[in-house]
Design an enzyme around this catalytic site. Sequence first.
Site, PDB file in Angstrom:
ATOM      1  CB  SER A  33       6.518 -24.059  31.295  1.00  0.00           C
ATOM      2  OG  SER A  33       6.163 -23.700  32.612  1.00  0.00           O
ATOM      3  CB  THR A  70      11.723 -22.332  37.240  1.00  0.00           C
ATOM      4  OG1 THR A  70      12.984 -23.004  37.193  1.00  0.00           O
ATOM      5  CG2 THR A  70      11.881 -21.029  38.006  1.00  0.00           C
ATOM      6  CB  CYS A  71       6.779 -21.343  35.754  1.00  0.00           C
ATOM      7  SG  CYS A  71       5.231 -20.417  35.794  1.00  0.00           S
ATOM      8  CB  CYS A  76       5.235 -17.582  37.396  1.00  0.00           C
ATOM      9  SG  CYS A  76       6.483 -17.912  36.162  1.00  0.00           S
ATOM     10  CE  LYS A  79       5.712 -13.586  40.224  1.00  0.00           C
ATOM     11  NZ  LYS A  79       6.647 -13.243  39.187  1.00  0.00           N
ATOM     12  N   GLY A 209      18.079  -5.254  40.306  1.00  0.00           N
ATOM     13  CA  GLY A 209      17.070  -4.285  39.888  1.00  0.00           C
ATOM     14  C   GLY A 209      16.112  -4.825  38.857  1.00  0.00           C
ATOM     15  CE1 TYR A 211       9.279  -9.628  34.007  1.00  0.00           C
ATOM     16  CE2 TYR A 211      11.549  -9.283  33.351  1.00  0.00           C
ATOM     17  CZ  TYR A 211      10.218  -9.419  33.017  1.00  0.00           C
ATOM     18  OH  TYR A 211       9.837  -9.344  31.720  1.00  0.00           O
ATOM     19  CD  GLU A 215       7.941 -10.182  39.829  1.00  0.00           C
ATOM     20  OE1 GLU A 215       7.266 -10.041  38.794  1.00  0.00           O
ATOM     21  OE2 GLU A 215       8.598 -11.224  40.073  1.00  0.00           O
ATOM     22  N   GLY A 295      20.264 -12.136  38.363  1.00  0.00           N
ATOM     23  CA  GLY A 295      20.217 -12.839  37.087  1.00  0.00           C
ATOM     24  C   GLY A 295      20.195 -14.350  37.239  1.00  0.00           C
ATOM     25  CG  ASP A 336      13.906 -19.524  31.226  1.00  0.00           C
ATOM     26  OD1 ASP A 336      13.125 -19.182  30.312  1.00  0.00           O
ATOM     27  OD2 ASP A 336      13.730 -19.184  32.414  1.00  0.00           O
ATOM     28  CB  THR A 344       6.178 -19.337  32.051  1.00  0.00           C
ATOM     29  OG1 THR A 344       7.056 -19.452  33.173  1.00  0.00           O
ATOM     30  CG2 THR A 344       5.319 -20.588  31.953  1.00  0.00           C
ATOM     31  CB  ALA A 374       3.063  -8.473  34.048  1.00  0.00           C
ATOM     32  CG  HIS A 470     -17.430   5.515  32.524  1.00  0.00           C
ATOM     33  ND1 HIS A 470     -16.280   6.230  32.763  1.00  0.00           N
ATOM     34  CD2 HIS A 470     -18.396   6.072  33.292  1.00  0.00           C
ATOM     35  CE1 HIS A 470     -16.534   7.181  33.626  1.00  0.00           C
ATOM     36  NE2 HIS A 470     -17.805   7.122  33.976  1.00  0.00           N
ATOM     37  CD  GLU A 475     -13.520   5.065  31.171  1.00  0.00           C
ATOM     38  OE1 GLU A 475     -14.286   5.477  30.269  1.00  0.00           O
ATOM     39  OE2 GLU A 475     -13.820   5.057  32.390  1.00  0.00           O
TER      40      GLU A 475
END
Length: 496
Positions: A33, A70-71, A76, A79, A209, A211, A215, A295, A336, A344, A374, A470, A475
């Site tokens: 990337s 990688t991404c 990403c 995945k 433990g 990401y 996932e 890692g 990275d 990314t 995220a 709504h 909201e």
Amino acid sequence: MARKMLIDGEPAAALEEEATDFDFDLFVIGAGSGGVRASRFSANFGAKVGICELPYHPISSETIGGVGGTCVIRGCVPKKILVYGASFGGDLEDARNYGWELSEKIDFNWKKLLQKKTDEINRLNGIYKRLLSNAGVKLFEGEGKVVGPHEVEVTQLDGTKLSYSAKHILIATGGRAHLPDIPGKELGITSDEALSLEELPKRVVILGGGYIAVEFASIWQGMGSTVNLVFRKELPLRGFDDEMRAVVARNLEGRGINLHPRTNLTQLIKTEDGIKAVTDHGEELMADVVLFATGRVPNTKRLNLEAVGVELDSNGAIKVNEYSRTNIPSIWAVGDVTDRMNLTPVALMEGTCFAKTVFGAQESKPDYSNIPYAVFSIPPLSVVGLSEEQAIEQANGDVLVFTSTFNPMKNTISGRQEKTVMKLVVDAETDKVLGASMCGPDAPEIMQGIAVALKCGATKAQFDSTVGIHPSSAEEFVTMRSVTRTVAAAKPRTSL
């Protein structure tokens, strides 16, 4: 055409040689990337650019990679495709209470999804090659290394070595999964292999433990596997907001994932019944697959950087200044491989800033504040800005914490017992929103918009004055009127 680069307003005299003295204005090692972005943008500014990348394969090694990095190939994108696939399992369960009459037994075809995933990353690999070609970037397939401040060597697939001179060299080789040093580690796999398994495992043990661990736990559980998640801390996702970490852990357990906190693996043993994963508490967990999500390390070992004098840190990451420049004036690094913020979109930002600074006459530093990110667990967690713990540590005065915990409308009909949690962290003195977090359906889609607000310096009053959409979960971010708690600024104390 001679180009000058300004650093802190001063021309870098050592880099003022005529471009015609070199084969390329820029040569990039690594077409992930960050490397592709830097190459394309530099070429758009008029630079003559070459880039090299290892031959393509879904599973990387020291001699295999692929344009897209990688991404796109083993991160990403594939995945997220598997997360989508796994999410249908819960959606189908929920559908029954929405009137969908489904048979009790619903089959999942792992091989079909795997092929669709592979087709998509093959397509994206081709798109990235075309992006480079359309920008006028010359692509070389092979292994690159630095042999001098202005010289690179590319070893092609047939072993032929090509040497090129370049006014600037950019390293963008990313990172690779790290394996723990325990007996039997050769029986485990990394996320690379996990994305390309020929058979869906019925029993999985995941060590880690972060990401990737969280996932893949969600992915495999959603596809019907029995999952044991082993991690050293009390909660997964170290470094995230502690309250949100607890929410994720609760959701993982609620979905049927077996959590083993404060636990490590000491060895793997091959048996007739599969792989026996032994913990430091003496437990024996049987698995068809053991995933190491412990890692990643920077890809610098084969680049010859130390021989050229490029400084690396103790982890092997390339040391750079705020402009992504190494201690060798003509050599730069992004993504990275520098181990700054390994995301990314951050690599894309760093690549853009590099191109602007070096070839666009626009001195640009990457801005690492208020970067949203995220965890694509099921449901996902997304955050931007400071966690509560970071805010308490950094704020000059009191910190106001606003939270909202509710059952999403979809769950009221489906009957799923899974709360959405939202959180805002606010500076009491300035009313500025310092951080936002959400764990629940569509959290990343919602948080991207919240990130714009924080980047603009939004206050809690401005959030409150915004009209909500709504009915929506989003909201809630503009209707959290009551302070959940006020915390005096102090060093956080946590053993989680």
